[in-house]
Motif scaffolding. Structure first.
Motif, PDB file in Angstrom:
ATOM      1  N   ASN A  32      59.521  73.785 -29.385  1.00 36.84           N
ATOM      2  CA  ASN A  32      60.507  74.183 -30.394  1.00 36.84           C
ATOM      3  C   ASN A  32      61.320  72.950 -30.779  1.00 36.84           C
ATOM      4  N   TRP A  33      60.623  72.008 -31.456  1.00 35.46           N
ATOM      5  CA  TRP A  33      61.219  70.703 -31.740  1.00 35.46           C
ATOM      6  C   TRP A  33      62.478  70.809 -32.591  1.00 35.46           C
ATOM      7  N   ASP A  34      63.526  70.147 -32.113  1.00 38.76           N
ATOM      8  CA  ASP A  34      64.690  69.959 -32.960  1.00 38.76           C
ATOM      9  C   ASP A  34      64.319  68.836 -33.928  1.00 38.76           C
ATOM     10  N   PRO A  35      64.289  69.130 -35.229  1.00 34.45           N
ATOM     11  CA  PRO A  35      63.756  68.134 -36.158  1.00 34.45           C
ATOM     12  C   PRO A  35      64.524  66.813 -36.150  1.00 34.45           C
ATOM     13  N   ARG A  36      65.800  66.845 -35.738  1.00 35.06           N
ATOM     14  CA  ARG A  36      66.583  65.612 -35.738  1.00 35.06           C
ATOM     15  C   ARG A  36      66.257  64.730 -34.538  1.00 35.06           C
ATOM     16  N   THR A  37      66.015  65.358 -33.383  1.00 34.26           N
ATOM     17  CA  THR A  37      65.850  64.573 -32.148  1.00 34.26           C
ATOM     18  C   THR A  37      64.454  64.672 -31.556  1.00 34.26           C
ATOM     19  N   GLY A  38      63.663  65.637 -31.973  1.00 26.49           N
ATOM     20  CA  GLY A  38      62.345  65.828 -31.369  1.00 26.49           C
ATOM     21  C   GLY A  38      62.395  66.543 -30.030  1.00 26.49           C
ATOM     22  N   LEU A  39      63.606  66.868 -29.577  1.00 28.30           N
ATOM     23  CA  LEU A  39      63.717  67.484 -28.250  1.00 28.30           C
ATOM     24  C   LEU A  39      63.346  68.962 -28.304  1.00 28.30           C
ATOM     25  N   SER A  40      62.825  69.461 -27.196  1.00 22.65           N
ATOM     26  CA  SER A  40      62.475  70.886 -27.115  1.00 22.65           C
ATOM     27  C   SER A  40      62.489  71.322 -25.659  1.00 22.65           C
ATOM     28  N   PRO A  41      62.853  72.579 -25.408  1.00 22.39           N
ATOM     29  CA  PRO A  41      62.803  73.082 -24.030  1.00 22.39           C
ATOM     30  C   PRO A  41      61.349  73.333 -23.613  1.00 22.39           C
ATOM     31  N   ARG A  42      61.139  73.409 -22.304  1.00 21.73           N
ATOM     32  CA  ARG A  42      59.773  73.457 -21.791  1.00 21.73           C
ATOM     33  C   ARG A  42      59.531  74.748 -21.021  1.00 21.73           C
ATOM     34  N   PRO A  43      58.538  75.552 -21.454  1.00 22.77           N
ATOM     35  CA  PRO A  43      58.188  76.718 -20.624  1.00 22.77           C
ATOM     36  C   PRO A  43      57.402  76.274 -19.386  1.00 22.77           C
ATOM     37  N   ILE A  44      57.622  76.957 -18.296  1.00 21.45           N
ATOM     38  CA  ILE A  44      56.969  76.613 -17.028  1.00 21.45           C
ATOM     39  C   ILE A  44      56.203  77.840 -16.535  1.00 21.45           C
ATOM     40  N   PRO A  45      54.959  77.676 -16.094  1.00 24.85           N
ATOM     41  CA  PRO A  45      54.207  78.828 -15.591  1.00 24.85           C
ATOM     42  C   PRO A  45      55.057  79.663 -14.639  1.00 24.85           C
ATOM     43  N   GLY A  46      54.988  80.959 -14.828  1.00 22.70           N
ATOM     44  CA  GLY A  46      55.843  81.867 -14.070  1.00 22.70           C
ATOM     45  C   GLY A  46      56.893  82.497 -14.957  1.00 22.70           C
ATOM     46  N   MET A  47      57.229  81.815 -16.069  1.00 20.24           N
ATOM     47  CA  MET A  47      58.196  82.394 -17.004  1.00 20.24           C
ATOM     48  C   MET A  47      57.497  83.463 -17.832  1.00 20.24           C
ATOM     49  N   PRO A  48      57.891  84.720 -17.697  1.00 20.39           N
ATOM     50  CA  PRO A  48      57.247  85.763 -18.507  1.00 20.39           C
ATOM     51  C   PRO A  48      57.500  85.500 -19.989  1.00 20.39           C
ATOM     52  N   GLY A  49      56.476  85.635 -20.780  1.00 21.38           N
ATOM     53  CA  GLY A  49      56.621  85.458 -22.220  1.00 21.38           C
ATOM     54  C   GLY A  49      56.451  84.024 -22.680  1.00 21.38           C
ATOM     55  N   GLY A  50      56.353  83.098 -21.731  1.00 23.50           N
ATOM     56  CA  GLY A  50      56.260  81.693 -22.123  1.00 23.50           C
ATOM     57  C   GLY A  50      54.829  81.178 -22.166  1.00 23.50           C
ATOM     58  N   GLN A  51      53.865  82.055 -21.963  1.00 19.45           N
ATOM     59  CA  GLN A  51      52.478  81.600 -21.861  1.00 19.45           C
ATOM     60  C   GLN A  51      52.077  80.779 -23.091  1.00 19.45           C
ATOM     61  N   TYR A  52      51.580  79.575 -22.819  1.00 14.22           N
ATOM     62  CA  TYR A  52      51.053  78.728 -23.884  1.00 14.22           C
ATOM     63  C   TYR A  52      49.933  77.906 -23.287  1.00 14.22           C
ATOM     64  N   ILE A  53      49.123  77.345 -24.155  1.00 13.39           N
ATOM     65  CA  ILE A  53      48.019  76.531 -23.683  1.00 13.39           C
ATOM     66  C   ILE A  53      48.341  75.083 -23.994  1.00 13.39           C
ATOM     67  N   LEU A  54      48.683  74.333 -22.969  1.00 17.41           N
ATOM     68  CA  LEU A  54      48.921  72.903 -23.163  1.00 17.41           C
ATOM     69  C   LEU A  54      47.602  72.248 -23.547  1.00 17.41           C
ATOM     70  N   THR A  55      47.650  71.363 -24.523  1.00 17.74           N
ATOM     71  CA  THR A  55      46.414  70.696 -24.911  1.00 17.74           C
ATOM     72  C   THR A  55      46.662  69.239 -25.270  1.00 17.74           C
ATOM     73  N   GLY A  56      45.677  68.423 -24.992  1.00 18.05           N
ATOM     74  CA  GLY A  56      45.730  67.017 -25.383  1.00 18.05           C
ATOM     75  C   GLY A  56      45.220  66.818 -26.805  1.00 18.05           C
ATOM     76  N   LEU A  57      44.750  67.889 -27.414  1.00 16.25           N
ATOM     77  CA  LEU A  57      44.357  67.812 -28.825  1.00 16.25           C
ATOM     78  C   LEU A  57      45.612  67.872 -29.695  1.00 16.25           C
ATOM     79  N   ALA A  58      45.470  67.425 -30.918  1.00 18.78           N
ATOM     80  CA  ALA A  58      46.578  67.559 -31.865  1.00 18.78           C
ATOM     81  C   ALA A  58      46.944  69.033 -31.956  1.00 18.78           C
TER      82      ALA A  58
END
Lengths: 317, 642
Positions: B449-475
């Motif tokens: 969830n990039w802040d367009p000004r800073t590029g910062l974003s919070p990080r979901p961690i496995p175990g967080m319900p609802g945060g499931q995402y697939i980390l990828t090295g692809l674009a």
């Protein structure tokens, strides 16, 4: 009454998960690809085990089969070619409660990631390793893989593969601390499901080599196997994989094999004229590395601070 | 202390009382031997005793590349240098004032390295003079003549013979005998020295400690009897210590302490010189803070394991050196691409390839910054002191988490093996990582969830319900969905890069050491800080208008450099990596290859930054830098006159 236990109400889950909870993006493998069957079987195991999706992580390398995490509704890690296992082990190291599935292919696991394969088996961390073996590099379009049969024509060996293939089963059985070694084909869903379920329930690294159809690049090789039931040998044992009635119908050759017998497992695996199906080796007592690597994860910040002060005191002049 | 030994030391004190100790501001002592003779243990103990007595101390080990190189060979020289003073010491200094040599051959490699000056006192083991092998006798006799011709003040001493009175295998005990000699020579506190011996041998038991105390006493008495000179180096004034408590460590131990103090619970490593001793130390003590050292099957697996652990929880750490860094490149880029917090410590050694495994170089800067194919912006820090090795690991973990990025901390072999006292950190719970967040993740919030000004974003961690995402090295998009479209790749690249600008916006311009303007500004980074500043002070003492500036942040670069550079006539980096000497054949403005920081600064500031750098494999000495300052200032003046 009606087969319900008296205290059945205690077993009602807070959340009940359906297959949809384990499904991510729509699978984009080719029609007829064996990977679809593996994905379905894995999702069914998770559903039947009612694993919370947020506690499951699907880790992969690079290749067709390594797209699997994208099609899961769990957490996922689609990393680098050959490097799924170190990442999976790292995930497990301080979070042993997370449930880890690894999707890796014959190029990913048996070629570029060979070193990690050997050592991950030795670490024996609790995870399911699904080695999708279609005997070809698919994503990069038909190069010889370590399991391509000799003489099979590929883009890198247009007159046929020139050296004998790896035997992933004998290699895995030869690794110290191997604890669960099985082989299945993707085209018998009940056997695939039961094998992945047994793998999931085993505490340790469950290595499952899945002989898998690539209808585009290695179809000829797999078609030959599919058309010749004499090429397979089903392993039967009460401590082995539960066999659905479809299994003997499809694969009539059977043998009784005690999965605690490593020597016999090795003999069976070494005979490449008949590909064994089922559980070759099982040792539930093999130690798991996360029991060591996660030590201290439960310390409170106060305890950590006290430990740090002790360490600093010893260096203080 | 027993009554008998008390009486003995009282007797010795009387015996040497007549000999006046010469008061010195500082002295540099070396102990050189064949590998395995314990010179380093002797020197470290001497350094610790001096530190505990209140001296400023810097010790640096002289390490051959092989574990057991041939005996009596210049290439096999193993040993240690201790610089101690009545003021803070920040570097190894120039030539040694006194050297204890267990054989004459090892001295040659030190002479080649310019370690000694005319008048350096040499206390030389004399047993080789009567060796049964004629060649050895000849070598020894020839060497003594040559050493004296070179102006060294050689004192031949039957050290081993004296040890034989106490033990049958002096090779294993001579070092404590020599410690006794040095403690006499420099009027060290004997009780403290014996305490240190007891600590050094605590695992070997009381009998071994007793034997080493005996050797120590014998060495002390031997020196009193044999030598007609004696020194004293007074402690630092109490106000310099400011009532602080100090700890004594080398840079690798400091990194290890930083790891523990940062709250990181996992170090994943593969053995590589000169980084490994950090993990040795951790393996010994890490459990006390609940941590674990994973020795992976290779460098790639080491960083992969750390990335896996970081992805699933607290930021993890991997520690390596140049060749290992090269192997980790692809994984490091994955951590950048997928925004996985990670701390990578690179203890630099001489390169390229296997290079100089035990020796210092600052050759990895550009590899760390630009080593990955594609754009892989990351935070890069460089520790300038042993204390910073500790503190910067703590900072690295916090930056890694705040900016959701890998952070590379550069140290080097000089810091890794240098030992000195520095203020004991007073850790607080804030330094330690809090338990990982396992609360629900709102499904509306994308994993990036990039802040367009800073590029910062919070990080979901496995175990967080609802945060499931697939980390990828692809674009990927902010949803972490694989995306090959132009806008997604442009945007995600911008967001990863923007984080560095966001970090840079929080940094202060670096401070200038010396005058705020002048003729020459030296710019350094990493372990050369002490030597550069000492050289600058020497030059300023001579009235030269030279200053220095030392960078800790290499990516992003510290702000305000252009403004600072504008106040000096010439800017020159001083580094331990290769650059072409402008006077060398074929080297001209078109062909000259600059030192690594110089390249970076030229590109970033468009200032004509000059450089002076060498790859001798040893730390820069203030004297060398001082010489360069004088030479370059003369060149500037000549150019100005012309």
């Amino acid at each position: 009454m009606f087969g319900l236990k008296a205290d059945w109400s205690h077993e009602v889950f807070d959340r009940y998960f359906t297959i949809g909870d384990y499904a991510g993006g729509e699978a984009r493998w080719c029609p007829g690809c064996g990977d679809h069957a593996v994905l379905n079987a894995a999702q069914r195991v998770l559903r039947d085990e009612q694993q919370k999706p947020e506690l499951s992580v699907c880790v992969s390398g690079i290749g067709c089969s390594s797209r699997m995490p994208h099609y899961m509704g769990t957490y996922g890690f689609h990393g680098l070619h050959g490097r799924a296992l170190p990442v999976a082990c790292g995930i497990k190291s301080r979070r042993p409660e997370l449930d880890v599935w690894v999707a890796t292919g014959d190029g990913d696991c048996f070629s570029i990631g060979t070193g990690h394969w050997i050592h991950a088996i030795r670490y024996n961390m609790n995870m399911v390793v699904m080695a999708f073996d279609n005997a070809i590099y698919g994503l990069t379009k038909a190069q010889t893989s370590p399991t391509t049969p000799t003489g099979f024509k590929t883009n890198t060996h247009p007159t046929g593969a020139i050296i004998a293939p790896h035997n992933p089963l004998t290699i895995t059985l030869g690794i110290t601390n191997a604890s669960f070694v099985a082989q299945v084909v993707d085209w018998n869903p009940p056997l695939l499901y039961e094998t992945l379920k047994a793998a999931y329930r085993h505490r340790g690294t469950s290595f499952v080599r899945i002989i898998q159809r690539c209808p585009v690049y290695s179809d000829k090789f797999i078609k030959e196997l599919q058309g010749d039931p004499s090429r397979f040998l089903v392993l039967e044992h009460e401590r082995g994989i539960a066999l659905d009635e479809s299994v003997p119908r499809q694969f009539p050759q059977r043998v009784r094999h005690d999965p605690s017998d490593l020597g016999r497992a090795f003999q069976i695996a070494a005979d490449t004229s008949r590909l064994p199906l089922g559980l070759l080796y099982y040792n539930p007592a093999a130690p798991c590395y996360e029991d060591l690597s996660s030590q201290g994860a439960d310390l409170t910040p106060r305890q950590r601070l006290a430990g740090l002060e002790t360490v600093l005191d010893r260096l203080t002049i | 202390m027993t009554t008998a030994t008390q009486a003995a030391s009282a007797a010795r004190a009387r015996a040497s009382a007549g000999r006046e100790a010469k008061i010195l501001r500082e002295h540099i002592v070396e102990i050189v031997s064949d590998s395995g003779e314990g010179a380093q243990k002797c020197g470290q103990t001497f350094g610790t005793v001096s530190a505990k007595m209140g001296n400023g101390v810097w010790t640096v080990e002289i390490i051959p590349a092989e574990i057991q190189p041939p005996a009596r060979s210049p290439a096999g020289a193993s040993g240690i240098r201790i610089r101690f003073a009545s003021h803070a010491v920040t570097n190894m200094g120039d030539e040694a004032d006194l050297v204890v040599a267990f054989n004459e051959q090892v001295l040659y490699s030190r002479i080649v390295n310019g370690a000694y000056r005319e008048g350096t006192l040499v206390l030389l083991e004399s047993k080789w003079r009567d060796d049964p092998v004629p060649e050895i006798r000849e070598q020894y006799a020839k060497a003594v003549v040559e050493l004296r011709e070179n102006g060294l003040s050689v004192h031949e001493l039957p050290i081993e013979q004296a040890c034989l009175a106490i033990m049958s295998n002096p090779r294993r005990g001579k070092n404590m005998f020599v410690l006794g000699m040095l403690c006499y020579l420099y009027s060290r506190d004997l009780d403290r020295a014996k305490e240190e011996i007891a600590i050094a041998f605590k695992r070997k038991g009381a009998e071994v400690i007793g034997l080493n105390h005996q050797l120590f006493d014998a060495g002390h008495a031997f020196a009193a009897e044999q030598l007609d000179f004696r020194f004293a180096v007074a402690p630092q004034p109490p106000e310099a210590l400011a009532g602080k408590r100090f700890i004594v460590t080398n840079g690798n131990q400091a990194v290890a302490l930083g790891v523990m103090a940062s709250g990181m619970e996992l170090v994943s490593m593969y053995p590589i010189t000169p980084a490994t001793s950090a993990s040795h130390y951790l393996a010994d003590v890490y459990h006390q803070v609940g941590g674990f050292v994973h020795q992976a099957e290779d460098e790639i697996a080491a960083i992969g394991f750390a990335i896996g652990a970081s992805y699933a929880g607290k930021t993890a750490c991997t520690i390596t050196s140049g060749p290992g860094l090269a192997l980790k490149t692809e994984m490091l880029a994955l951590a950048v691409m997928a925004e996985v917090p990670l701390v990578l410590v690179d203890v630099q050694r001489g390169g390229p390839s296997t290079g100089l495994p035990t020796k210092v170089e600052q050759g990895d800067l550009l590899a760390v910054l630009y080593g990955e194919p594609g754009d892989a912006p990351k935070v890069v820090l460089a520790a300038a002191t042993i204390e910073e090795c500790l503190l910067f690991v703590i900072m690295a973990r916090r930056l890694a988490e705040t900016f959701r990025t890998p952070v590379v901390l550069l140290t080097d072999a000089n810091l890794a093996t240098g030992v000195q006292p520095y203020p004991r950190p007073e850790p607080s719970a804030e330094w330690l990582a809090p338990p990982i967040d396992q609360s629900d993740w709102s499904e509306e919030v994308p994993p990036y969830n990039w802040d367009p000004r800073t590029g910062l974003s919070p990080r979901p961690i496995p175990g967080m319900p609802g945060g499931q995402y697939i980390l990828t090295g692809l674009a990927h998009t902010c949803q972490s969905k694989v995306a090959y479209d132009s806008d997604s790749n442009q945007l995600s690249s911008e967001m990863r890069s923007r984080k560095l600008a966001a970090l840079a916006s929080t940094l202060k311009p670096p401070s200038v050491h010396g005058g705020e303007d002048g003729d020459l500004l030296l710019v350094g980074w990493g372990s050369t800080l002490g030597a550069i500043e000492e050289a600058v002070e020497r030059a300023r003492g001579e009235g030269l208008a030279v200053s220095s500036l030392h960078l800790r942040f290499l990516s992003p670069l510290e702000p305000g450099l252009k403004e600072i550079f504008a106040r000096f006539r010439r800017i020159m980096t001083v580094e331990i990596n290769y650059s072409d000497d402008p006077k060398a054949p074929l080297i001209n403005a078109d062909t000259r290859r600059y030192a690594q920081l110089a390249m970076l600064l030229r590109a970033q500031t468009l200032v004509d930054v000059d450089c002076w750098s060498v790859v001798y494999g040893h730390p820069l000495q203030p004297g060398m830098i001082h010489g360069v300052i004088r030479e370059r200032l003369a060149a500037i003046d000549n150019a100005g006159d012309a």
